[in-house]
Structure formats: structure tokens, C-alpha cells
Design a protein around this motif. Structure first.
Motif, PDB file in Angstrom:
ATOM      1  N   TRP A   1      77.531-128.270-112.411  1.00  0.00           N
ATOM      2  CA  TRP A   1      76.861-127.371-111.590  1.00  0.00           C
ATOM      3  C   TRP A   1      77.590-127.615-110.138  1.00  0.00           C
ATOM      4  CZ3 TRP A   1      74.214-123.326-112.663  1.00  0.00           C
ATOM      5  CH2 TRP A   1      73.516-122.673-111.777  1.00  0.00           C
ATOM      6  N   THR A   2      78.842-126.651-109.965  1.00  0.00           N
ATOM      7  CA  THR A   2      79.235-126.600-108.708  1.00  0.00           C
ATOM      8  C   THR A   2      79.587-125.307-108.146  1.00  0.00           C
ATOM      9  OG1 THR A   2      81.535-126.466-109.614  1.00  0.00           O
ATOM     10  CG2 THR A   2      80.776-128.757-109.718  1.00  0.00           C
ATOM     11  N   PRO A   3      79.466-125.134-106.866  1.00  0.00           N
ATOM     12  CA  PRO A   3      79.731-123.845-106.300  1.00  0.00           C
ATOM     13  C   PRO A   3      80.914-123.099-106.784  1.00  0.00           C
ATOM     14  CG  PRO A   3      79.300-125.457-104.676  1.00  0.00           C
ATOM     15  CD  PRO A   3      79.725-126.244-105.792  1.00  0.00           C
ATOM     16  N   GLU A   4      81.958-123.914-107.144  1.00  0.00           N
ATOM     17  CA  GLU A   4      83.347-123.332-107.938  1.00  0.00           C
ATOM     18  C   GLU A   4      82.974-122.449-109.135  1.00  0.00           C
ATOM     19  OE1 GLU A   4      84.238-125.894-104.672  1.00  0.00           O
ATOM     20  OE2 GLU A   4      83.168-126.338-106.601  1.00  0.00           O
ATOM     21  N   LEU A   5      82.353-123.369-109.938  1.00  0.00           N
ATOM     22  CA  LEU A   5      81.911-122.819-111.440  1.00  0.00           C
ATOM     23  C   LEU A   5      81.006-121.743-111.119  1.00  0.00           C
ATOM     24  CD1 LEU A   5      82.024-126.293-113.095  1.00  0.00           C
ATOM     25  CD2 LEU A   5      83.746-124.540-113.203  1.00  0.00           C
ATOM     26  N   VAL A   6      79.979-121.954-110.382  1.00  0.00           N
ATOM     27  CA  VAL A   6      78.835-120.826-110.293  1.00  0.00           C
ATOM     28  C   VAL A   6      79.465-119.577-109.836  1.00  0.00           C
ATOM     29  CG1 VAL A   6      77.053-120.042-108.898  1.00  0.00           C
ATOM     30  CG2 VAL A   6      77.035-122.371-109.623  1.00  0.00           C
ATOM     31  N   HIS A   7      80.511-119.402-108.863  1.00  0.00           N
ATOM     32  CA  HIS A   7      81.320-118.469-108.388  1.00  0.00           C
ATOM     33  C   HIS A   7      82.186-117.837-109.541  1.00  0.00           C
ATOM     34  CE1 HIS A   7      83.764-116.075-105.794  1.00  0.00           C
ATOM     35  NE2 HIS A   7      84.976-116.438-106.387  1.00  0.00           N
ATOM     36  N   ASN A   8      82.797-118.639-110.373  1.00  0.00           N
ATOM     37  CA  ASN A   8      83.471-118.423-111.598  1.00  0.00           C
ATOM     38  C   ASN A   8      82.516-117.534-112.467  1.00  0.00           C
ATOM     39  OD1 ASN A   8      85.784-119.195-110.414  1.00  0.00           O
ATOM     40  ND2 ASN A   8      85.765-121.179-111.634  1.00  0.00           N
ATOM     41  N   ALA A   9      81.503-118.051-112.877  1.00  0.00           N
ATOM     42  CA  ALA A   9      80.411-117.466-113.682  1.00  0.00           C
ATOM     43  C   ALA A   9      80.242-115.947-113.142  1.00  0.00           C
ATOM     44  CB  ALA A   9      79.302-118.300-113.909  1.00  0.00           C
ATOM     45  N   ILE A  10      79.808-115.817-111.860  1.00  0.00           N
ATOM     46  CA  ILE A  10      79.480-114.484-111.493  1.00  0.00           C
ATOM     47  C   ILE A  10      80.511-113.684-111.615  1.00  0.00           C
ATOM     48  CG2 ILE A  10      78.656-113.253-109.272  1.00  0.00           C
ATOM     49  CD1 ILE A  10      77.242-116.035-108.625  1.00  0.00           C
ATOM     50  N   GLU A  11      81.555-113.997-111.152  1.00  0.00           N
ATOM     51  CA  GLU A  11      82.958-112.905-111.366  1.00  0.00           C
ATOM     52  C   GLU A  11      83.260-112.750-112.652  1.00  0.00           C
ATOM     53  OE1 GLU A  11      86.486-114.767-109.451  1.00  0.00           O
ATOM     54  OE2 GLU A  11      86.140-113.546-107.610  1.00  0.00           O
ATOM     55  N   GLU A  12      83.186-113.705-113.642  1.00  0.00           N
ATOM     56  CA  GLU A  12      83.423-113.435-115.065  1.00  0.00           C
ATOM     57  C   GLU A  12      82.393-112.281-115.682  1.00  0.00           C
ATOM     58  OE1 GLU A  12      83.162-117.141-117.097  1.00  0.00           O
ATOM     59  OE2 GLU A  12      85.149-117.849-115.923  1.00  0.00           O
ATOM     60  N   THR A  13      81.127-112.494-115.077  1.00  0.00           N
ATOM     61  CA  THR A  13      80.107-111.466-115.601  1.00  0.00           C
ATOM     62  C   THR A  13      80.576-109.950-115.208  1.00  0.00           C
ATOM     63  OG1 THR A  13      78.430-112.754-115.359  1.00  0.00           O
ATOM     64  CG2 THR A  13      77.805-110.819-115.340  1.00  0.00           C
ATOM     65  N   ALA A  14      80.959-109.913-113.833  1.00  0.00           N
ATOM     66  CA  ALA A  14      81.564-108.752-113.376  1.00  0.00           C
ATOM     67  C   ALA A  14      82.720-108.047-114.102  1.00  0.00           C
ATOM     68  CB  ALA A  14      81.661-108.723-111.943  1.00  0.00           C
ATOM     69  N   ALA A  15      83.553-108.908-114.543  1.00  0.00           N
ATOM     70  CA  ALA A  15      84.941-108.682-114.868  1.00  0.00           C
ATOM     71  C   ALA A  15      84.581-108.105-116.450  1.00  0.00           C
ATOM     72  CB  ALA A  15      85.743-109.801-115.233  1.00  0.00           C
ATOM     73  N   GLU A  16      83.866-108.840-117.334  1.00  0.00           N
ATOM     74  CA  GLU A  16      83.396-108.402-118.492  1.00  0.00           C
ATOM     75  C   GLU A  16      82.619-107.091-118.636  1.00  0.00           C
ATOM     76  OE1 GLU A  16      81.718-111.443-121.181  1.00  0.00           O
ATOM     77  OE2 GLU A  16      82.748-112.967-120.369  1.00  0.00           O
ATOM     78  N   LEU A  17      81.751-106.761-117.642  1.00  0.00           N
ATOM     79  CA  LEU A  17      80.974-105.761-117.706  1.00  0.00           C
ATOM     80  C   LEU A  17      81.793-104.624-117.129  1.00  0.00           C
ATOM     81  CD1 LEU A  17      77.359-107.052-116.869  1.00  0.00           C
ATOM     82  CD2 LEU A  17      78.531-106.500-119.184  1.00  0.00           C
ATOM     83  N   ASN A  18      82.886-105.056-116.580  1.00  0.00           N
ATOM     84  CA  ASN A  18      83.792-103.793-115.628  1.00  0.00           C
ATOM     85  C   ASN A  18      82.975-103.338-114.800  1.00  0.00           C
ATOM     86  OD1 ASN A  18      86.055-102.723-115.378  1.00  0.00           O
ATOM     87  ND2 ASN A  18      85.895-100.952-116.702  1.00  0.00           N
ATOM     88  N   VAL A  19      82.218-104.001-113.852  1.00  0.00           N
ATOM     89  CA  VAL A  19      81.382-103.303-112.768  1.00  0.00           C
ATOM     90  C   VAL A  19      81.836-104.037-111.468  1.00  0.00           C
ATOM     91  CG1 VAL A  19      79.377-102.644-114.125  1.00  0.00           C
ATOM     92  CG2 VAL A  19      79.451-104.990-113.076  1.00  0.00           C
ATOM     93  N   GLY A  20      81.578-103.629-110.242  1.00  0.00           N
ATOM     94  CA  GLY A  20      81.653-104.242-109.002  1.00  0.00           C
ATOM     95  C   GLY A  20      81.020-105.304-108.892  1.00  0.00           C
ATOM     96  N   MET A  21      81.121-106.281-108.095  1.00  0.00           N
ATOM     97  CA  MET A  21      80.793-107.406-107.698  1.00  0.00           C
ATOM     98  C   MET A  21      79.053-107.265-107.419  1.00  0.00           C
ATOM     99  SD  MET A  21      82.028-110.433-108.459  1.00  0.00           S
ATOM    100  CE  MET A  21      80.978-111.607-107.410  1.00  0.00           C
ATOM    101  N   GLY A  22      78.949-106.240-106.620  1.00  0.00           N
ATOM    102  CA  GLY A  22      77.498-105.721-106.099  1.00  0.00           C
ATOM    103  C   GLY A  22      76.623-105.551-107.103  1.00  0.00           C
ATOM    104  N   LYS A  23      77.118-104.957-108.530  1.00  0.00           N
ATOM    105  CA  LYS A  23      76.521-104.574-109.474  1.00  0.00           C
ATOM    106  C   LYS A  23      75.608-105.932-110.251  1.00  0.00           C
ATOM    107  CE  LYS A  23      77.013-100.131-109.205  1.00  0.00           C
ATOM    108  NZ  LYS A  23      75.962 -99.071-109.200  1.00  0.00           N
TER     109      LYS A  23
END
Length: 469
Positions: free
Chosen positions: A401-423
Motif C-alpha cells: 500500500w504505497t501512494p505510487e501503487l494507489v496512483h497506478n490503480a486509479i490510472e489503470e481503472t480510467a484506462a481500462e474503462l476508456n474514461v477521463g480521470m475525473g470519471k
């Protein structure tokens, strides 16, 4: 000559901003000259002086870290010394007993005012050789010189002159045997070997009287520096209506002592265009010559700006020690959440005061019962369900549980769903914090913790389901 200054408040109220600035200037001058700083409590006003006020003064001085080398001295504990000097003065003829009744003095005052004269004692008992009984009530007056002038070179204002004819014979001992303020100050400055008296301009009229008494005693006359008053934002003399009653109110409102000291030193003193001064810089650069004669205006916005600067530029470990007090006042158990040092780093950019910081960090330490209504209405909608479910799965899968891995998880979610980070980010922010605003999302989620974040996402998904149903 060893420089010696003093701060001598009357304990009839809190340590206010003007008094704190006077204390700071006296302290800085002593420190800049390698001298000593004395704390003296001028408590001769027995009716108005209180232990509560003494405690408030001490608390203020300690919070501001204005340490003293001698004292605190209390005038009420030195009455024997004052009275011994008065008795000597009576014997030498530099003081005399006055038996004038209150009625006579009031009638004299009324007659002088009616004639357009400045009210003053007419010296009747100074030349009276009438016999009086030993027990007859009387005051003792100082036999002020009747000719010439008192001239002193004020370190801030330059030469100041008073005609002795304008100064009446000051009462130095009351009928109850207690010495008066102006006399006690003189003896204290003499005994304590004060070389420089730095005080408010409201004391200028006291100075010639005190100088005359010192000269009558054959005592050295210190140098004087009278500081101009502080005005409020509206241009009127600073008072309770302008905000903080005492220095400790600024502590309560979330200010750091360094910020208040930096602000106070600039209320009348300057060094070029520099605005930010460390304590060490103040001690090195401070001189009486650079104090302005003009009144200064108190500006709360400027103080807030300075406080924000110090929150972000002092060591976070130090700021955290002050933040802890505010967290305790807010009833927040800091054992169940991020270290306060981390909180300072997280919220420093967003908060101008420590009180604001404590008020905006509850979700790091305490679970909440409901989401902010406006934020939930806008962001916890059915369309947010899929991003939250996927983000939850990725966050749950993190072995570390690190800030970097949390950041990656959020970015990957947006990428997989093909939506902007705000969504992804906004629903997740509301889910984890309960509100629509927070520091950067990755460090916020990290600070809240893995299990707590997952539980709150579940709560948000439940909210969305109820709303959809």
C-alpha cells in the motif's frame, strides 16, 4: 555597558497584540546586543490585577518563546523597598506629605477647568508648615522641579521636551500606604539596572515625571524608545472589536508563534523590503533606529499569508507538534490514521491555519455517517458504479500500500474503462472522504488506509444502489 531591557505588563487583562510587540522589541534589542531581558509584573493596581491575567501573560510569553533572563518580579512583593526610598525622600525634602482633602482637590480641579487651565495640583502642602497629627490621613507627593525643562532623546522620536511647570507634584504614596505606579517603575528600573526602556507611546507623558524622580534619587536615567500604536483595519486604535482579545487567541485560531512574531516585528520595524524573518535573523538585524514613528495598521490577511508560509516552510515535524493541540481540541484520536507529520505535508498547501487543518481532516481518522449531500448528488450516481467497482478491485489486489501503487490503480481503472480521470477520481474521492474536496487523490486514499478505503467504497456503492432503486 551591558544592555538590559524589560517588559513590564500590568496584569489587568490578557497579553494583547500591542503588548506582545513591545515585549518582542524589548527582547530582540537585548538579544541583538548580547544583553539581558527582564520580565516584571506591575501589579500595583490591587483591585484590577488578577492571577488569571498573570497566567495569561506567562502563557503568551511562553507560547511566543520570548524567554527572560530575570524575573518575573512582582511589584507587590517590593513595597518595603519602595516605602524605604519614599521615607528617605521625605527626610531629604525631595518628597512631602499632602493633607489636602478630596473635596479641596475636586474644587481646585473644577475651578482650573472653568478658567481654561490644565488641571494640576497647586502645591499647597509643599510650602505648608502647619502641624498635623501623626495619624492624620495623607498622601506623599514628589517635589517636582519648578523651573526648567525635562529633555530626553527618544530612540524612535528624537528629542522630546517638557516644561517642569507643566508637571505637578506627583503622588508617590497613597493614603493607605501603597506606592503608586509611576514611582514603583522608577525604583524598579533603577534597582534592576535597566538601560533601555522600550514601551508604547501612551507612556510618553510618564517619562518626564520618571526622569525627574530618577534625578532626585541620583540614579542613572535609562534611554527611552516609545513605540507607536497599532491601528485596526479601519484605521482606529486596535481593540477587542478587531478580533483576538489576547495573544493566546491566535494560538486557538490556529496560528504558529513564528508567524505571529514575524508579523509583529514588521508592524513598525523594517529591514529593506524583506518580509520573511526567522527568529535568528530578527535577533541579528533588529535595531531601534529602524522602528517607524508612524502608527501601524493590523492586517489579518497578511498574518494569514505569513501563517500559511510557515506551515509549509517550517519542518513538518515541528508544525505537527502544534497541530496536535488542535486535534486534541477537536476531539480527534490521532492514533487511528496517518502520522501528523504526513497530515501537515498533505494539507499544508490547502490550509492557512492549523485550526482549519484540524477541521478538514476528520475523514483520515474517523468514519463518517453520511456523504456531503451536494457532492454525493453530483458524483455518486449510477454511472459511477462501474468505475468504483473496478477501482475497488484494483485497490483490494494491492499487496503493498504505497501512494505510487494507489496512483497506478486509479490510472489503470480510467484506462481500462476508456474514461477521463475525473470519471474515476471524483466518485472515488467522495466515496473515500465523504466530500468533494481533498488533497491529491492518490495520497489521500493512501493516508486513509486500504481496509478503510475499501469499506468506504462499499458504502458508496450501497448508496448508489439505494439511490438507483
Amino acid at each position: 555597558m551591558k544592555i538590559k531591557t524589560r517588559f513590564a505588563p500590568s496584569p489587568t487583562g490578557y497579553l494583547h497584540v500591542g503588548g506582545a510587540r513591545t515585549a518582542l522589541y524589548s527582547w530582540l534589542f537585548a538579544r541583538s546586543q548580547g544583553g539581558e531581558f527582564v520580565l516584571r509584573i506591575e501589579d500595583t493596581d490591587l483591585e484590577r490585577s488578577t492571577q488569571e491575567a498573570i497566567n495569561a501573560i506567562m502563557d503568551g510569553m511562553n507560547w511566543l518563546n520570548l524567554d527572560w533572563d530575570e524575573g518575573p518580579y512582582y511589584q507587590t512583593k517590593r513595597f518595603d523597598r519602595y516605602n524605604a526610598v519614599i521615607d528617605d525622600m521625605l527626610a531629604q525634602g525631595t518628597a512631602y506629605q499632602c493633607y489636602c482633602s478630596r473635596e479641596r482637590l475636586e474644587a481646585l480641579r473644577e475651578r482650573q477647568m472653568a478658567d481654561g487651565e490644565k488641571p494640576r495640583y497647586d502645591g499647597r502642602c509643599r510650602h505648608d508648615h502647619e502641624q498635623h497629627d501623626a495619624g492624620e490621613p495623607c498622601v506623599v507627593r514628589f517635589a517636582n522641579p519648578q523651573d526648567g525643562s525635562v529633555i530626553f532623546d527618544d530612540n524612535i522620536r528624537g528629542p522630546i521636551e517638557f516644561s517642569n511647570q507643566e508637571l505637578d507634584d506627583l503622588i508617590i504614596r497613597r493614603t493607605d500606604g501603597s506606592p503608586t505606579y509611576n514611582f514603583c517603575v522608577v525604583i524598579d528600573d533603577w534597582d534592576m539596572e535597566i538601560t533601555h526602556v522600550i514601551r508604547g507611546e501612551d507612556h510618553i507623558n510618564n517619562t518626564p515625571r520618571q526622569i525627574n524622580i530618577l534625578k532626585a534619587l541620583g540614579a542613572p536615567v535609562p534611554e527611552y524608545a516609545h513605540v507607536s500604536m497599532i491601528l485596526g483595519d479601519d484605521g482606529k486604535k486596535l481593540s477587542k472589536r478587531h478580533g483576538a482579545v489576547g495573544v493566546m487567541q491566535y494560538r486557538d485560531d490556529g496560528f504558529l508563534p513564528e508567524a505571529l512574531l514575524n508579523y509583529l516585528v514588521r508592524l513598525g520595524w523594517s529591514h529593506g523590503d524583506q518580509e520573511i524573518f526567522s527568529i535568528e535573523e530578527m535577533k541579528r538585524l533588529f535595531t531601534l533606529d529602524d522602528i517607524s514613528k508612524s502608527a501601524s495598521a493590523f492586517n489579518t490577511e497578511k498574518l494569514l499569508w505569513l501563517n500559511h508560509h510557515y506551515i509549509n516552510h517550517l519542518p513538518a515535524e515541528y508544525v505537527a507538534t502544534h497541530l496536535l493541540w488542535h486535534m486534541e481540541q477537536a476531539g480527534i484520536d490521532t492514533r487511528n490514521g496517518p502520522q501528523l507529520v504526513e497530515l501537515v505535508k498533505l494539507l499544508g498547501d490547502r490550509c492557512k491555519t492549523l485550526k482549519e487543518m484540524a477541521a478538514s481532516c476528520h475523514y483520515f481518522y474517523q468514519d463518517f455517517d453520511r456523504f456531503d449531500a451536494d457532492a454525493a448528488k453530483k458524483h455518486l450516481r449510477l454511472v459511477a458504479r462501474e468505475p468504483l467497482v473496478l477501482a475497488r478491485a484494483k485497490l483490494a489486489a494491492l499487496a503493498q500500500w504505497t501512494p505510487e501503487l494507489v496512483h497506478n490503480a486509479i490510472e489503470e481503472t480510467a484506462a481500462e474503462l476508456n474514461v477521463g480521470m475525473g470519471k474515476v477520481g471524483m466518485p472515488l474521492r467522495v466515496a473515500v472522504t465523504g466530500a468533494g474536496q481533498s488533497p491529491a487523490l492518490d495520497v489521500t486514499v493512501h493516508a486513509v488506509g486500504q481496509s478503510r478505503s475499501l469499506a468506504r467504497i462499499d458504502k458508496a456503492l450501497e448508496y448508489i444502489a439505494q439511490r438507483a432503486g
